[in-house]
Design an enzyme around this catalytic site. Structure first.
Site, PDB file in Angstrom:
ATOM      1  N   ARG B   2      39.612  31.511  23.695  1.00 20.69           N
ATOM      2  CA  ARG B   2      39.573  30.121  24.360  1.00 20.69           C
ATOM      3  C   ARG B   2      39.220  29.102  23.402  1.00 20.69           C
ATOM      4  O   ARG B   2      38.247  28.999  22.675  1.00 20.69           O
ATOM      5  CB  ARG B   2      38.526  30.337  25.758  1.00 20.69           C
ATOM      6  CG  ARG B   2      38.712  29.087  26.619  1.00 20.69           C
ATOM      7  CD  ARG B   2      37.575  29.588  27.717  1.00 20.69           C
ATOM      8  NE  ARG B   2      38.050  30.363  28.796  1.00 20.69           N
ATOM      9  CZ  ARG B   2      37.699  30.989  29.599  1.00 20.69           C
ATOM     10  NH1 ARG B   2      36.307  31.116  29.532  1.00 20.69           N
ATOM     11  NH2 ARG B   2      38.414  31.669  30.542  1.00 20.69           N
ATOM     12  N   ARG B   6      31.883  24.988  27.134  1.00 23.59           N
ATOM     13  CA  ARG B   6      30.997  24.330  27.042  1.00 23.59           C
ATOM     14  C   ARG B   6      30.267  23.550  25.616  1.00 23.59           C
ATOM     15  O   ARG B   6      29.446  22.600  25.901  1.00 23.59           O
ATOM     16  CB  ARG B   6      29.779  25.092  27.779  1.00 23.59           C
ATOM     17  CG  ARG B   6      29.975  25.289  29.130  1.00 23.59           C
ATOM     18  CD  ARG B   6      28.912  26.134  30.021  1.00 23.59           C
ATOM     19  NE  ARG B   6      28.897  27.439  29.403  1.00 23.59           N
ATOM     20  CZ  ARG B   6      27.892  28.472  29.391  1.00 23.59           C
ATOM     21  NH1 ARG B   6      26.915  28.082  29.591  1.00 23.59           N
ATOM     22  NH2 ARG B   6      28.175  29.610  29.200  1.00 23.59           N
ATOM     23  N   ARG B  15      34.421  20.038  33.875  1.00 18.77           N
ATOM     24  CA  ARG B  15      33.776  21.161  34.731  1.00 18.77           C
ATOM     25  C   ARG B  15      33.309  20.916  36.176  1.00 18.77           C
ATOM     26  O   ARG B  15      33.256  21.465  37.158  1.00 18.77           O
ATOM     27  CB  ARG B  15      32.913  21.954  33.843  1.00 18.77           C
ATOM     28  CG  ARG B  15      32.415  23.267  34.651  1.00 18.77           C
ATOM     29  CD  ARG B  15      33.187  24.333  34.844  1.00 18.77           C
ATOM     30  NE  ARG B  15      32.558  25.019  35.587  1.00 18.77           N
ATOM     31  CZ  ARG B  15      32.229  25.141  37.087  1.00 18.77           C
ATOM     32  NH1 ARG B  15      32.500  24.079  37.615  1.00 18.77           N
ATOM     33  NH2 ARG B  15      31.447  25.970  37.453  1.00 18.77           N
ATOM     34  N   ASP B  52      41.859  32.050  33.384  1.00 22.49           N
ATOM     35  CA  ASP B  52      40.919  33.121  33.255  1.00 22.49           C
ATOM     36  C   ASP B  52      41.541  34.526  33.563  1.00 22.49           C
ATOM     37  O   ASP B  52      42.478  34.610  34.266  1.00 22.49           O
ATOM     38  CB  ASP B  52      39.634  33.148  34.221  1.00 22.49           C
ATOM     39  CG  ASP B  52      38.512  34.053  33.953  1.00 22.49           C
ATOM     40  OD1 ASP B  52      37.630  33.733  32.853  1.00 22.49           O
ATOM     41  OD2 ASP B  52      38.488  35.037  34.516  1.00 22.49           O
ATOM     42  N   TYR B 128      36.369  45.603  35.206  1.00 15.50           N
ATOM     43  CA  TYR B 128      35.733  44.505  36.055  1.00 15.50           C
ATOM     44  C   TYR B 128      36.068  44.814  37.652  1.00 15.50           C
ATOM     45  O   TYR B 128      35.130  44.624  38.240  1.00 15.50           O
ATOM     46  CB  TYR B 128      36.456  43.010  35.926  1.00 15.50           C
ATOM     47  CG  TYR B 128      35.855  42.319  34.522  1.00 15.50           C
ATOM     48  CD1 TYR B 128      34.789  42.001  34.418  1.00 15.50           C
ATOM     49  CD2 TYR B 128      36.694  42.222  33.422  1.00 15.50           C
ATOM     50  CE1 TYR B 128      34.084  41.332  33.403  1.00 15.50           C
ATOM     51  CE2 TYR B 128      36.334  41.388  32.293  1.00 15.50           C
ATOM     52  CZ  TYR B 128      34.947  41.085  32.229  1.00 15.50           C
ATOM     53  OH  TYR B 128      34.467  40.379  31.343  1.00 15.50           O
TER      54      TYR B 128
END
Lengths: 327, 327
Positions: B2, B6, B15, B52, B128
C-alpha cells in the site's frame, strides 16, 4: 519445547501453589515438580527443566513480571543508558534456584533419560527487553537497533555472555544438553541477520564450548527460512530445531548433513489427534529418520491439547522400526 | 505494498471524511484521492488502488468492521454451515465502487505509470474469516482446517474463485498488474502448504489467466522461507514479492530465474533514514538488479515514516545506472 504446561491438570494444580509465574520458576520444589510431571505420564527420552527465558534479563537487573493471560511484561529498555546499567555480577546468585532445581531433577532421572537446560538467544531477549513485552513484528526493537547501533551491539554481546554463563551454570548443575530459543529470529530483516542473530549466537556457543566442549547445543532460530542453512553452518551449534513451517524434506537435504535436526510436528495436529496426527508424525519421520534426528514439535504444546494425544505420538515414534530412539 | 497511509498528513485528512475505514474503501472519490496522493508527492512508477483485502469476505456475506486502532473484526466463521452460506452472487454489485475508483484513477494516470489492482489470497482471507480478526499464530484457523477438512477445502475454493473474479473485474476496470497478498502464508505448517497455499493459488491464477492471459500477477506468500521456490514454480504467477526476512541473494539465485522478484526493503530502515537506509537500498539492488526486478518494501510503510525518506529512496533507485526503471 516445554513439556510441562496448562494442558496437564497436575500442572495447573502446581501452578496454583505459586504466587505468580516467576515465583513458580524460582521455587525449586515447584519447578522440579513441573519438570517431572510429563515424565510420570509419558515415556519421554528427555526432560527439560521448567524455567523461562526471561529469567536472564531479570538477572541483569531489568524488571520482569507476568500478567495472567497477557504474557510477559518488562520495563522497556529505551536508550543506551539502560544498556550501560545492565549488571551481570548478580547473575549466579539470582539464578541459583534454577541450578538447584536442575541438580535435584538430575538426581531423580533414570538414565538414559537426558536432562535439557535452556535459555533465550540474545536477539529474542533483546527484543523482549526493548519492547517491554511481546510484539507482533518487533518494530520497536528493530528501530532501536537502527537508531542506537553501538548500544544494540553492546546489548547483544552482554546478553550473549550472560546467556552463555547461565548455560554453563546449568551444565555444571547437571544439564546434559542445551537448547537456545531464538523464537523471534524470523522478525530479523535479512540485511541484519548476521549481526543480530549469527554473530551473537556464535559468540555465545564459543563461550559455552570453551568451558563445556562436549555438551550439545540445539539452536532454534524460529522462522528464518533459507537462513537456517547459514545458521547451522556458522554458529557452531550441534543441533537445530525446525519450526512447523519448514519442510522436513528441505531440512533433510540442506541441514541434516551438518547437524542433528529436531522437529517439527504442528502443535495443532496434536490437538486434532487421530489420523491427521498419525499421518503428520509419519511424514516427518520418513523425511528425517535417515539421519541424526530428534522427534519433537515445531512449537510449544497448546493448552487445549488432550494429554492422550501426546501419549499416542510417543508410542507411535517409539514403535517405529527405522530408528533407534535411545541412540 | 500500500502506498497511501497514515504517514501522509493528506491521507489523514481524507480519512477523516469517511465515517469508517470500509466507508473510505467504498467511496470512490475518497479511494481515488488516497490512491493518487502518493503520486503527487513522489516520482512513482506505479499506483496501487486504495482498497482492502477484506472487501471480498464482506462481498461473500460475512460481517466485517474495523475498530479504530484495533484492526479488522469479522463475525467468526465457526462451522461448515457458515461455509455453505457464502454467496458469490452479489460480489460484482458489492464491489462496484472499487471498480469505479479503478476506472477513474486509470483515466487520470499518465503512461508509463502503471495501475496495480490487488486482493488477498484464499488462505489469508480464510484465516481472517475463521479467527474473526487478526491472530498471532492463526491457531484457530489451523484447527478448523484439521477439524473440518472438507469445509475448509470448500472455503479455499470458494475464495479462490471469488478472488479471481474480483481480480478479473479489476482488470476490466483498468488495472494493468495484479498483486495477491498471502500475508499469513508463513503460518501454514509445511505439511499443509500444498493444499492450503499452492493449490488455491494455482486455481485462482488459472481462472484469472483464462480471461486475462497477459496480465501479470505478483504473488506475496509472506514468510514461507524455502517454500518460496515451490510457490514460484507451481502457481503460475509472473512475479513474487519477498518479505524483508528473505535474503535477496537467495532470491536472485533461486527465484529470479523463474519470475520477476519484488522487494524487499525493511520498512524500519525507511523510518530510520540516512546512511542505514541508503546502504540497504544499495544492497538489495546490487543483488537483484541483474534480473527482472521491481524495487519495493518487504512489508507496508509504517505510520511514523517521514515522507522525505520515501522520496530519498525513490530518487536513489531512479538514479542507479544499472537498471532502467521504466522498462
Amino acid at each position: 519445547m516445554r513439556q510441562a504446561g496448562r494442558y496437564l491438570p497436575e500442572y495447573r494444580q502446581t501452578r496454583e501453589q505459586a504466587k505468580d509465574f516467576l515465583d513458580f520458576c524460582y521455587t525449586p520444589e515447584l519447578a522440579i515438580e513441573a519438570t517431572l510431571q510429563p515424565l510420570r505420564r509419558f515415556d519421554l527420552d528427555a526432560a527439560i527443566i521448567f524455567s523461562d527465558i526471561l529469567v536472564v534479563p531479570q538477572a541483569l537487573g531489568r524488571k520482569v513480571w507476568f500478567v495472567e493471560g497477557g504474557g510477559p511484561k518488562l520495563t522497556p529498555l529505551s536508550d543506551p543508558a539502560d544498556v550501560e546499567q545492565l549488571d551481570p555480577a548478580r547473575l549466579n546468585d539470582h539464578l541459583a534456584p534454577v541450578y538447584e532445581a536442575i541438580r535435584q531433577v538430575r538426581a531423580q532421572l533414570k538414565p538414559p533419560v537426558t536432562l535439557i537446560g535452556f535459555a533465550g538467544a540474545p536477539w529474542t531477549l533483546a527484543a523482549y527487553m526493548i519492547e517491554g513485552g511481546s510484539s507482533r513484528d518487533w518494530a520497536g526493537a528493530r528501530l532501536f537497533a537502527l537508531t542506537y547501533p553501538k548500544a544494540f551491539t553492546c546489548l547483544l554481546n552482554c546478553l550473549a555472555d550472560a546467556v552463555a554463563d547461565h548455560l554453563i551454570n546449568q551444565v555444571q548443575a547437571g544439564a546434559q544438553v542445551l537448547q537456545l530459543f531464538d523464537s523471534w529470529a524470523g522478525a530479523i530483516p535479512a540485511v541484519d541477520f548476521t549481526a543480530t542473530c549469527l554473530e551473537p549466537t556464535r559468540r555465545l556457543v564459543a563461550r559455552v564450548h570453551a568451558t563445556a566442549p562436549d555438551v550439545p547445543i540445539i539452536g532454534f532460530p524460529r522462522g528464518v527460512g533459507p537462513a537456517y542453512e547459514t545458521y547451522v553452518r556458522q554458529t557452531g551449534i550441534s543441533g537445530v530445531s525446525i519450526d512447523q513451517g519448514l519442510s522436513p524434506a528441505w531440512a533433510a537435504q540442506v541441514l541434516q548433513p551438518h547437524v542433528t535436526v529436531q522437529g517439527n510436528l504442528d502443535p495443532m495436529r496434536l490437538v486434532a489427534g487421530g489420523v491427521v496426527l498419525d499421518q503428520a508424525v509419519d511424514a516427518i519421520t520418513e523425511c528425517l529418520a535417515g539421519g541424526p534426528f530428534i522427534f519433537n514439535l515445531g512449537h510449544g504444546v497448546v493448552p487445549q491439547t488432550p494429554p492422550d494425544h501426546v501419549a499416542r505420538v510417543i508410542a507411535r515414534v517409539h514403535g517405529m522400526s527405522h530408528f533407534d530412539h535411545r541412540s
